[in-house]
Design an enzyme around this catalytic site. Structure first.
Site, PDB file in Angstrom:
ATOM      1  N   SER A 287       0.802  -1.217   0.000  1.00  0.00           N
ATOM      2  CA  SER A 287       0.000   0.000   0.000  1.00  0.00           C
ATOM      3  C   SER A 287       0.839   1.274   0.000  1.00  0.00           C
ATOM      4  O   SER A 287       1.604   1.502  -0.907  1.00  0.00           O
ATOM      5  CB  SER A 287      -0.969  -0.034   1.176  1.00  0.00           C
ATOM      6  OG  SER A 287      -1.902   0.995   1.050  1.00  0.00           O
ATOM      7  N   HIS A 288       0.725   2.060   1.056  1.00  0.00           N
ATOM      8  CA  HIS A 288       1.411   3.357   1.118  1.00  0.00           C
ATOM      9  C   HIS A 288       2.789   3.253   1.757  1.00  0.00           C
ATOM     10  O   HIS A 288       3.451   4.264   1.946  1.00  0.00           O
ATOM     11  CB  HIS A 288       0.543   4.333   1.905  1.00  0.00           C
ATOM     12  CG  HIS A 288       0.154   3.750   3.235  1.00  0.00           C
ATOM     13  ND1 HIS A 288      -0.823   2.793   3.346  1.00  0.00           N
ATOM     14  CD2 HIS A 288       0.646   3.940   4.466  1.00  0.00           C
ATOM     15  CE1 HIS A 288      -0.917   2.424   4.611  1.00  0.00           C
ATOM     16  NE2 HIS A 288      -0.041   3.103   5.313  1.00  0.00           N
TER      17      HIS A 288
ATOM     18  N   ASP B 123      -2.288   6.588  -3.326  1.00  0.00           N
ATOM     19  CA  ASP B 123      -1.135   5.915  -2.720  1.00  0.00           C
ATOM     20  C   ASP B 123      -0.544   4.866  -3.661  1.00  0.00           C
ATOM     21  O   ASP B 123      -0.948   4.753  -4.816  1.00  0.00           O
ATOM     22  CB  ASP B 123      -1.517   5.299  -1.365  1.00  0.00           C
ATOM     23  CG  ASP B 123      -2.497   4.137  -1.490  1.00  0.00           C
ATOM     24  OD1 ASP B 123      -3.258   4.114  -2.477  1.00  0.00           O
ATOM     25  OD2 ASP B 123      -2.492   3.246  -0.619  1.00  0.00           O
TER      26      ASP B 123
ATOM     27  N   ASP C 292      -0.807   1.666  -4.155  1.00  0.00           N
ATOM     28  CA  ASP C 292      -1.670   0.694  -4.841  1.00  0.00           C
ATOM     29  C   ASP C 292      -2.992   1.300  -5.309  1.00  0.00           C
ATOM     30  O   ASP C 292      -3.874   0.568  -5.770  1.00  0.00           O
ATOM     31  CB  ASP C 292      -1.929  -0.522  -3.955  1.00  0.00           C
ATOM     32  CG  ASP C 292      -2.683  -0.183  -2.680  1.00  0.00           C
ATOM     33  OD1 ASP C 292      -2.437   0.905  -2.124  1.00  0.00           O
ATOM     34  OD2 ASP C 292      -3.521  -0.991  -2.237  1.00  0.00           O
TER      35      ASP C 292
ATOM     36  N   ASP D  20      -5.585   2.760  -3.796  1.00  0.00           N
ATOM     37  CA  ASP D  20      -6.885   2.673  -3.119  1.00  0.00           C
ATOM     38  C   ASP D  20      -7.179   3.878  -2.224  1.00  0.00           C
ATOM     39  O   ASP D  20      -8.311   4.059  -1.789  1.00  0.00           O
ATOM     40  CB  ASP D  20      -7.054   1.340  -2.353  1.00  0.00           C
ATOM     41  CG  ASP D  20      -5.999   1.113  -1.291  1.00  0.00           C
ATOM     42  OD1 ASP D  20      -5.073   1.944  -1.167  1.00  0.00           O
ATOM     43  OD2 ASP D  20      -6.096   0.086  -0.588  1.00  0.00           O
ATOM     44  N   ARG D  21      -6.170   4.711  -1.967  1.00  0.00           N
ATOM     45  CA  ARG D  21      -6.426   5.886  -1.114  1.00  0.00           C
ATOM     46  C   ARG D  21      -6.592   7.152  -1.943  1.00  0.00           C
ATOM     47  O   ARG D  21      -6.149   7.210  -3.092  1.00  0.00           O
ATOM     48  CB  ARG D  21      -5.252   6.094  -0.161  1.00  0.00           C
ATOM     49  CG  ARG D  21      -5.093   4.971   0.827  1.00  0.00           C
ATOM     50  CD  ARG D  21      -4.082   5.333   1.883  1.00  0.00           C
ATOM     51  NE  ARG D  21      -4.037   4.256   2.865  1.00  0.00           N
ATOM     52  CZ  ARG D  21      -3.669   4.410   4.123  1.00  0.00           C
ATOM     53  NH1 ARG D  21      -3.299   5.599   4.556  1.00  0.00           N
ATOM     54  NH2 ARG D  21      -3.660   3.392   4.958  1.00  0.00           N
TER      55      ARG D  21
ATOM     56  N   LYS E 278     -11.371   0.097  -1.341  1.00  0.00           N
ATOM     57  CA  LYS E 278     -11.445   1.547  -1.461  1.00  0.00           C
ATOM     58  C   LYS E 278     -10.797   1.937  -2.789  1.00  0.00           C
ATOM     59  O   LYS E 278     -10.013   1.168  -3.338  1.00  0.00           O
ATOM     60  CB  LYS E 278     -10.808   2.235  -0.266  1.00  0.00           C
ATOM     61  CG  LYS E 278      -9.405   1.817   0.061  1.00  0.00           C
ATOM     62  CD  LYS E 278      -9.000   2.421   1.403  1.00  0.00           C
ATOM     63  CE  LYS E 278      -7.552   2.104   1.716  1.00  0.00           C
ATOM     64  NZ  LYS E 278      -7.420   1.210   2.867  1.00  0.00           N
TER      65      LYS E 278
END
Ligand code: VG1
Ligand code: CO
Length: 532
Positions: free
Chosen positions: A102-103, A266, A268, A270-271, A365
């Protein structure tokens, strides 16, 4: 293998993940648990971080040995998390693997991660991940097939020994989905009229998505994109869309003649973080305004059945939901808790304070979805983002909101703090430490309304009679030490309090939170290490 129980995957330093047999053992534990039928179909893709390409080849070898016969994989091994979720659903895959931390930072010294999703496109529920953890503790070995090298650069099909690998354009299906939800012509016309957007992909996976959708399809100027090239080390940046790590974008929002909408996603994808001219839009406010305006967006014209937010997310969403007579569910932190509600058709919009927002269009998300929602809304509304936000606060009041993070090197000290705080709860109830009585002092316990499953110890809540709330919980996504997160919220309704700065509004609450939990005593930290 020390996967944290209850997490939908594994997140570790690259050095740990790339060790011989490590990834294979985790993958085998997943396959043993899922017990897929022979001939199963899999979706695989990642955020392009260092080790992504090798990991995919190794993952495929274990998958084929476990009976998988069809693999759909993004070109160059890329798929954003929401695009992967969408593909799993539309291609009726039996499971999906998303390679991302992710982030978290990438590169050889950074983090790597692997998570798996179910046929619904959502993250595996806790019962399944706990079972994977149990299996991984007992596993003696794994099955692995010898595969030819699979060229992920070329879109098309590769077949060998009864196995079919399909390398797909990572953007195409996702782009069509977005076009089915939003009024692309209207957004294009708005941009053509001189309005401007600036999108920061932070060298994560969304670069190619943003280029294809925002620039090629909607006509935004090419210079609207920042850090749009997907890089294995994210250019040395921390691909986390928050005001600190996306400082360059924040500076642009404050410069002369800023764009009408600025956004970041981010690693991937999703944010989302949304900014306007000299304005930071709290993710808690963002989801509340989305609900207030939801039927103005084509994909949601018929309304939605309900909404949900994670417990630490501010109650701005609840106020709007109440005004519309809609149910608003409160879930523990983590997207997977929304999935049951989405799958059961109980909600059509949900969000987390940690820059996560989405709807029932997929089961993750979705960063770019949020950006397109805002572009569509601004195009329909005509007002500026700051104008819309002030008008919203004048109706519903404002939930001043901030999260204070304390990074604690010694994880046991953070656990001791939480244990001590839990013991304090009965004594805190009914006290009036600062202008409001503590009406609720509890450790959040969730009972899933769909399947009845229970999740205990999801964070300590102190809810005050004067619109204030303090929430404490420990982060579950770090790869070293512990992070204590303290979430501060103050609901205000007078024009004067609405106009006040958030820092001014929540700082007394933050001091009180530190005092109540004796944060300095337990952690040695006099001040938070980060404030978002
Ligand atoms: C954080 C956020 C949480 C989010 C999770 C995964 O977890 O607070 O809201 O769901 O990251 O996001 P924690 O346990 O560190 O607070 V992501 O973008 O990694 O899928
Ligand atoms: Co993410």
């Amino acid at each position: 293998m020390d996967q944290r129980p209850g997490t939908a995957g594994l997140r570790k330093k690259v050095a740990v993940f790339s060790q011989a047999h490590y990834l294979e053992m985790f993958t085998q534990a997943v396959f043993t648990t899922l017990n897929l039928r022979s001939g199963a179909r899999l979706v695989i893709g990642g955020d392009g971080r260092y080790f992504n390409a090798q990991a995919i080849q190794r993952l495929m070898a274990v998958a084929v040995a476990n009976g998988v016969r069809e693999i759909i994989v993004g070109q160059h091994g890329l798929l954003s998390t929401p695009a992967a979720s969408h593909l799993i659903r539309t291609r009726q895959a039996h499971a999906g693997f998303i390679l991302t931390a992710s982030h978290n930072p990438g590169g050889p010294a950074g983090d790597f991660g692997l998570k798996f999703n179910t046929p619904t496109g959502g993250q595996a529920p806790e019962q399944v991940t706990n079972e994977v953890f149990r299996v991984s503790q007992q596993l003696q070995g794994y099955s692995v097939a010898t595969l030819p090298h699979i060229d992920l650069a070329r879109i098309g099909r590769i077949e060998f020994e009864g196995v079919r690998v399909e390398v797909v354009d990572p953007v195409a299906d996702y782009s069509r989905l977005m076009e089915s939800l939003f009024d692309f012509d209207r957004i294009a016309a708005w941009l053509a009229s001189g309005r401007r957007v600036c999108f920061d992909a932070m060298h994560g996976v969304t670069g190619p998505y943003a280029r294809q959708i925002l620039v090629d399809r909607l006509g935004a100027a090419p210079e609207s994109l920042l850090h749009a090239e997907s890089l294995p080390d994210f250019g040395g940046l921390h691909p986390d869309p928050n005001p600190i790590d996306a400082a360059e974008l924040v500076a642009r929002s404050r410069a002369d003649n800023p764009p009408d909408l600025l956004a970041a996603s981010d690693g991937d994808g999703d944010r989302n973080m949304i900014l306007g001219p000299r304005l930071f839009l709290s993710p808690c406010d963002s989801v509340a305004l989305m609900l207030a305006n939801i039927t103005r967006i084509p994909g949601y014209q018929g309304g939605i059945p309900g909404v949900a937010r994670s417990m630490p997310t501010s109650r701005a969403l609840d106020v709007v939901a109440a005004s519309q007579g809609l149910p608003c569910y409160e879930t523990p932190t983590g997207w997977r808790f929304f999935c049951n509600l989405l799958e059961a058709g109980r909600i059509g919009l949900c969000g987390e304070e940690s820059f996560g927002t989405s709807s029932a269009h997929c089961r993750e998300k979705d960063g770019l979805w949020a950006v397109l929602f805002w572009l569509n809304l601004l195009a329909v509304d005509g007002r500026s983002l700051p104008g819309m936000l002030s008008a919203h606060w004048a109706i519903f009041g404002r939930h001043h909101y901030q999260r204070w993070d304390y990074d604690v090197a010694d994880a046991s000290r953070a656990s001791d703090l939480m244990a001590a705080l839990r013991n304090l709860l009965p004594a805190l109830r009914g006290t009036n430490p600062a202008g409001g009585v503590i009406e609720t002092a509890d450790d959040f316990h969730y009972r899933d309304p769909v399947d009845g499953s229970e999740s205990a110890h999801q964070g300590v809540r102190l809810i005050f009679s004067n619109g204030a709330r303090i929430v404490y919980r420990l982060s579950g996504t770090g790869t070293s030490g512990a992070t204590l997160r303290v979430y501060l919220e103050q609901h205000v309704t007078t024009a004067e309090a609405i106009a006040r700065s958030t820092v001014e509004a929540v700082t007394p609450l933050g001091r009180l939170a530190a005092q109540i939990a004796r944060i300095g005593h337990h952690t040695g930290l006099a001040e938070p290490t980060g404030m978002i």
